[in-house]
Design a protein around this motif. Structure first.
Motif, PDB file in Angstrom:
ATOM      1  N   LEU A  82      -4.507  30.473  73.919  1.00 53.89           N
ATOM      2  CA  LEU A  82      -4.320  28.879  72.982  1.00 53.89           C
ATOM      3  C   LEU A  82      -4.522  29.620  71.423  1.00 53.89           C
ATOM      4  O   LEU A  82      -5.125  30.789  71.301  1.00 53.89           O
ATOM      5  N   PHE A  83      -4.837  28.634  70.184  1.00 49.16           N
ATOM      6  CA  PHE A  83      -4.453  29.554  68.860  1.00 49.16           C
ATOM      7  C   PHE A  83      -5.816  28.451  68.275  1.00 49.16           C
ATOM      8  O   PHE A  83      -6.537  27.535  68.351  1.00 49.16           O
ATOM      9  N   TRP A  84      -6.142  29.201  66.977  1.00 49.19           N
ATOM     10  CA  TRP A  84      -6.715  28.521  65.841  1.00 49.19           C
ATOM     11  C   TRP A  84      -5.766  29.051  64.440  1.00 49.19           C
ATOM     12  O   TRP A  84      -5.581  29.951  64.682  1.00 49.19           O
ATOM     13  N   TYR A  85      -5.750  27.655  64.120  1.00 51.63           N
ATOM     14  CA  TYR A  85      -5.470  27.279  63.057  1.00 51.63           C
ATOM     15  C   TYR A  85      -6.080  26.966  61.607  1.00 51.63           C
ATOM     16  O   TYR A  85      -6.348  26.270  62.088  1.00 51.63           O
ATOM     17  N   VAL A  86      -5.876  27.503  60.125  1.00 50.36           N
ATOM     18  CA  VAL A  86      -6.471  26.438  59.031  1.00 50.36           C
ATOM     19  C   VAL A  86      -5.262  26.176  58.215  1.00 50.36           C
ATOM     20  O   VAL A  86      -3.839  26.377  57.826  1.00 50.36           O
ATOM     21  N   GLN A  87      -6.079  25.344  57.692  1.00 50.11           N
ATOM     22  CA  GLN A  87      -5.088  24.573  57.218  1.00 50.11           C
ATOM     23  C   GLN A  87      -6.025  23.838  55.551  1.00 50.11           C
ATOM     24  O   GLN A  87      -6.109  23.699  55.563  1.00 50.11           O
ATOM     25  N   SER A  88      -5.911  24.616  54.692  1.00 50.48           N
ATOM     26  CA  SER A  88      -5.887  24.766  52.549  1.00 50.48           C
ATOM     27  C   SER A  88      -5.244  22.795  52.449  1.00 50.48           C
ATOM     28  O   SER A  88      -3.876  23.023  53.049  1.00 50.48           O
TER      29      SER A  88
ATOM     30  N   GLY B 233      -3.202  20.211  51.288  1.00 52.93           N
ATOM     31  CA  GLY B 233      -1.437  20.095  50.363  1.00 52.93           C
ATOM     32  C   GLY B 233      -0.869  21.541  51.668  1.00 52.93           C
ATOM     33  O   GLY B 233      -0.166  21.140  50.548  1.00 52.93           O
ATOM     34  N   GLN B 234      -0.850  22.402  52.100  1.00 52.75           N
ATOM     35  CA  GLN B 234      -0.774  23.183  52.608  1.00 52.75           C
ATOM     36  C   GLN B 234      -0.309  22.733  54.020  1.00 52.75           C
ATOM     37  O   GLN B 234      -0.943  22.138  55.165  1.00 52.75           O
ATOM     38  N   GLY B 235       0.742  24.465  54.546  1.00 52.19           N
ATOM     39  CA  GLY B 235       0.192  23.686  56.262  1.00 52.19           C
ATOM     40  C   GLY B 235      -0.006  24.541  56.615  1.00 52.19           C
ATOM     41  O   GLY B 235      -1.390  25.176  55.967  1.00 52.19           O
ATOM     42  N   LEU B 236       0.641  25.562  57.962  1.00 55.17           N
ATOM     43  CA  LEU B 236      -1.254  25.721  58.664  1.00 55.17           C
ATOM     44  C   LEU B 236      -1.244  27.016  59.299  1.00 55.17           C
ATOM     45  O   LEU B 236       0.294  28.111  59.540  1.00 55.17           O
ATOM     46  N   GLN B 237      -1.876  27.862  58.948  1.00 50.65           N
ATOM     47  CA  GLN B 237      -2.002  29.648  58.805  1.00 50.65           C
ATOM     48  C   GLN B 237      -2.739  30.205  60.173  1.00 50.65           C
ATOM     49  O   GLN B 237      -3.422  29.356  61.003  1.00 50.65           O
ATOM     50  N   LEU B 238      -2.070  30.995  61.112  1.00 51.19           N
ATOM     51  CA  LEU B 238      -2.563  31.026  61.852  1.00 51.19           C
ATOM     52  C   LEU B 238      -3.480  32.180  62.091  1.00 51.19           C
ATOM     53  O   LEU B 238      -2.914  33.148  61.209  1.00 51.19           O
ATOM     54  N   LEU B 239      -5.168  31.769  62.796  1.00 51.87           N
ATOM     55  CA  LEU B 239      -5.778  32.720  62.539  1.00 51.87           C
ATOM     56  C   LEU B 239      -5.647  34.066  63.772  1.00 51.87           C
ATOM     57  O   LEU B 239      -6.428  34.963  63.567  1.00 51.87           O
ATOM     58  N   LEU B 240      -5.906  33.084  65.023  1.00 52.37           N
ATOM     59  CA  LEU B 240      -5.467  33.904  65.977  1.00 52.37           C
ATOM     60  C   LEU B 240      -5.691  33.420  67.196  1.00 52.37           C
ATOM     61  O   LEU B 240      -4.802  32.262  66.793  1.00 52.37           O
ATOM     62  N   LYS B 241      -5.123  34.152  67.978  1.00 48.76           N
ATOM     63  CA  LYS B 241      -4.143  33.221  69.483  1.00 48.76           C
ATOM     64  C   LYS B 241      -5.126  34.371  70.662  1.00 48.76           C
ATOM     65  O   LYS B 241      -5.034  35.598  70.745  1.00 48.76           O
ATOM     66  N   TYR B 242      -5.143  33.208  71.879  1.00 41.06           N
ATOM     67  CA  TYR B 242      -5.491  34.586  73.245  1.00 41.06           C
ATOM     68  C   TYR B 242      -4.409  33.856  74.361  1.00 41.06           C
ATOM     69  O   TYR B 242      -3.888  32.555  74.501  1.00 41.06           O
ATOM     70  N   PHE B 243      -3.472  34.454  74.507  1.00 39.52           N
ATOM     71  CA  PHE B 243      -2.699  34.302  75.940  1.00 39.52           C
ATOM     72  C   PHE B 243      -3.411  35.303  76.553  1.00 39.52           C
ATOM     73  O   PHE B 243      -3.139  34.205  77.686  1.00 39.52           O
ATOM     74  N   SER B 244      -4.133  36.132  77.060  1.00 42.20           N
ATOM     75  CA  SER B 244      -4.404  36.718  78.317  1.00 42.20           C
ATOM     76  C   SER B 244      -5.450  38.262  78.362  1.00 42.20           C
ATOM     77  O   SER B 244      -5.392  38.542  76.653  1.00 42.20           O
ATOM     78  N   GLY B 245      -5.986  39.054  78.783  1.00 41.59           N
ATOM     79  CA  GLY B 245      -6.645  39.822  78.375  1.00 41.59           C
ATOM     80  C   GLY B 245      -8.195  39.663  77.435  1.00 41.59           C
ATOM     81  O   GLY B 245      -8.396  39.039  78.695  1.00 41.59           O
ATOM     82  N   ASP B 246      -8.441  40.596  77.003  1.00 45.57           N
ATOM     83  CA  ASP B 246      -9.777  40.881  76.624  1.00 45.57           C
ATOM     84  C   ASP B 246     -10.521  39.315  75.801  1.00 45.57           C
ATOM     85  O   ASP B 246      -9.642  38.659  75.458  1.00 45.57           O
ATOM     86  N   THR B 247     -11.330  38.686  76.413  1.00 48.48           N
ATOM     87  CA  THR B 247     -11.178  37.409  76.303  1.00 48.48           C
ATOM     88  C   THR B 247     -11.899  36.729  74.773  1.00 48.48           C
ATOM     89  O   THR B 247     -12.363  35.443  74.201  1.00 48.48           O
TER      90      THR B 247
ATOM     91  N   VAL C 165     -11.792  37.590  70.535  1.00 47.53           N
ATOM     92  CA  VAL C 165      -9.919  38.547  69.663  1.00 47.53           C
ATOM     93  C   VAL C 165     -10.274  38.209  68.854  1.00 47.53           C
ATOM     94  O   VAL C 165     -10.922  36.637  68.113  1.00 47.53           O
ATOM     95  N   GLN C 166     -10.167  39.696  67.866  1.00 46.89           N
ATOM     96  CA  GLN C 166      -9.956  39.373  66.983  1.00 46.89           C
ATOM     97  C   GLN C 166      -8.761  38.088  65.955  1.00 46.89           C
ATOM     98  O   GLN C 166      -7.345  38.705  66.206  1.00 46.89           O
ATOM     99  N   GLY C 167      -9.166  37.995  64.992  1.00 45.79           N
ATOM    100  CA  GLY C 167      -8.447  37.599  63.868  1.00 45.79           C
ATOM    101  C   GLY C 167      -8.222  38.020  62.758  1.00 45.79           C
ATOM    102  O   GLY C 167      -9.478  39.065  61.931  1.00 45.79           O
ATOM    103  N   ILE C 168      -8.171  37.344  61.956  1.00 44.86           N
ATOM    104  CA  ILE C 168      -7.671  37.797  60.584  1.00 44.86           C
ATOM    105  C   ILE C 168      -8.951  37.234  60.000  1.00 44.86           C
ATOM    106  O   ILE C 168      -9.888  35.995  60.279  1.00 44.86           O
ATOM    107  N   LYS C 169      -9.216  37.493  58.516  1.00 44.17           N
ATOM    108  CA  LYS C 169     -10.502  36.778  57.361  1.00 44.17           C
ATOM    109  C   LYS C 169     -11.630  37.028  57.813  1.00 44.17           C
ATOM    110  O   LYS C 169     -11.977  36.182  57.917  1.00 44.17           O
ATOM    111  N   GLY C 170     -11.680  38.426  58.221  1.00 44.36           N
ATOM    112  CA  GLY C 170     -12.919  38.332  59.727  1.00 44.36           C
ATOM    113  C   GLY C 170     -13.024  36.892  60.645  1.00 44.36           C
ATOM    114  O   GLY C 170     -14.485  36.586  61.403  1.00 44.36           O
ATOM    115  N   PHE C 171     -12.144  35.762  61.191  1.00 43.34           N
ATOM    116  CA  PHE C 171     -12.245  35.727  62.235  1.00 43.34           C
ATOM    117  C   PHE C 171     -12.349  36.199  63.439  1.00 43.34           C
ATOM    118  O   PHE C 171     -11.657  37.134  63.681  1.00 43.34           O
TER     119      PHE C 171
END
Lengths: 110, 117
Positions: A33-39, A41-55, A57-63
């Motif tokens: 699972l992934f969370w992306y942010v889009q401003s 007129g812009q593309g998507l920036q990856l905020l964080l992702k979950y593959f396995s392990g710790d449920t 998940v810490q991402g960028i920008k304090g998310f």
């Protein structure tokens, strides 16, 4: 069926308030699972992702996001929202290709 | 790291002409690249998946003769919109997935705004 649902199309929060964006998925196997942010007129920036392990998940920008298998959810959170966080947020499920939710528009009030 | 660029960022063309959009992975090798289309206020719609050195796989309903995709190297994929018409006007976004095992993460370009007059 494989799907991603973001129940909230539009959310408005005050600057400094906490934020939670909801995401529910439907998938028969272990989800990536992934969370992306889009401003605008812009593309998507990856905020964080979950593959396995710790449920939690810490991402960028304090998310952060928490994966809850029992609820088929992967909600995005931020303790204190900044005006610059106003954007479109997409939750996505990887099934070999990405399946996106409909997106949630975040508006931040001063 | 994991930067993807697109060129041009915007393009205006006349109906009937062809337009080429480039997608490059700048600091990693991408075995697979994806092309998406996004309409205003909507989510991304996957158009096709391209693997380096092989033919692209198109999603149902996407005309492969109209949207030509070439993935000639591990850092470059191109989308050519042939004989463009006003209904092809849209925001086109590419993404690239690295060669690292188990990463399975797509990194997106900044998008290309196509306007067909």
């Amino acid at each position: 069926a494989q799907s991603v649902t973001q129940p909230d199309i539009h959310i408005t929060v005050s600057e400094g308030a906490s934020l939670e964006l909801r995401c529910n998925y439907s998938y028969g196997a272990t989800p990536y699972l992934f969370w992306y942010v889009q401003s605008p007129g812009q593309g998507l920036q990856l905020l964080l992702k979950y593959f396995s392990g710790d449920t939690l998940v810490q991402g960028i920008k304090g998310f952060e996001a928490e994966f809850k298998r029992s609820q088929s959810s992967f909600n995005l959170r931020k303790p204190s929202v900044h005006w610059s966080d106003a954007a479109e947020y997409f939750c996505a499920l990887n099934t070999g290709k990405l399946i996106f939710g409909q997106g949630t528009t975040l508006q931040v009030k001063p | 790291g994991a930067v993807v660029s697109q060129h041009p960022s915007w393009v205006i063309c006349k109906s009937g002409t062809s337009v080429k959009i480039e997608c490059r992975s700048l600091d990693f090798q991408a075995t697979t690249m994806f092309w998406y289309r996004q309409f205003p206020k909507q989510s991304l719609m996957l158009m096709a998946t391209s693997n380096e050195g092989s033919k692209a796989t198109y999603e149902q309903g996407v005309e492969k003769d109209k949207f030509l995709i070439n993935h000639a190297s591990l850092t470059l994929s191109t989308l050519t919109v042939t004989s463009a018409h006003p209904e092809d006007s849209s925001f086109y976004i590419c993404s690239a997935r690295g060669v690292e095992a188990h990463t399975d993460t797509q990194y997106f370009g900044p998008g290309t705004r196509l306007t067909v007059l």
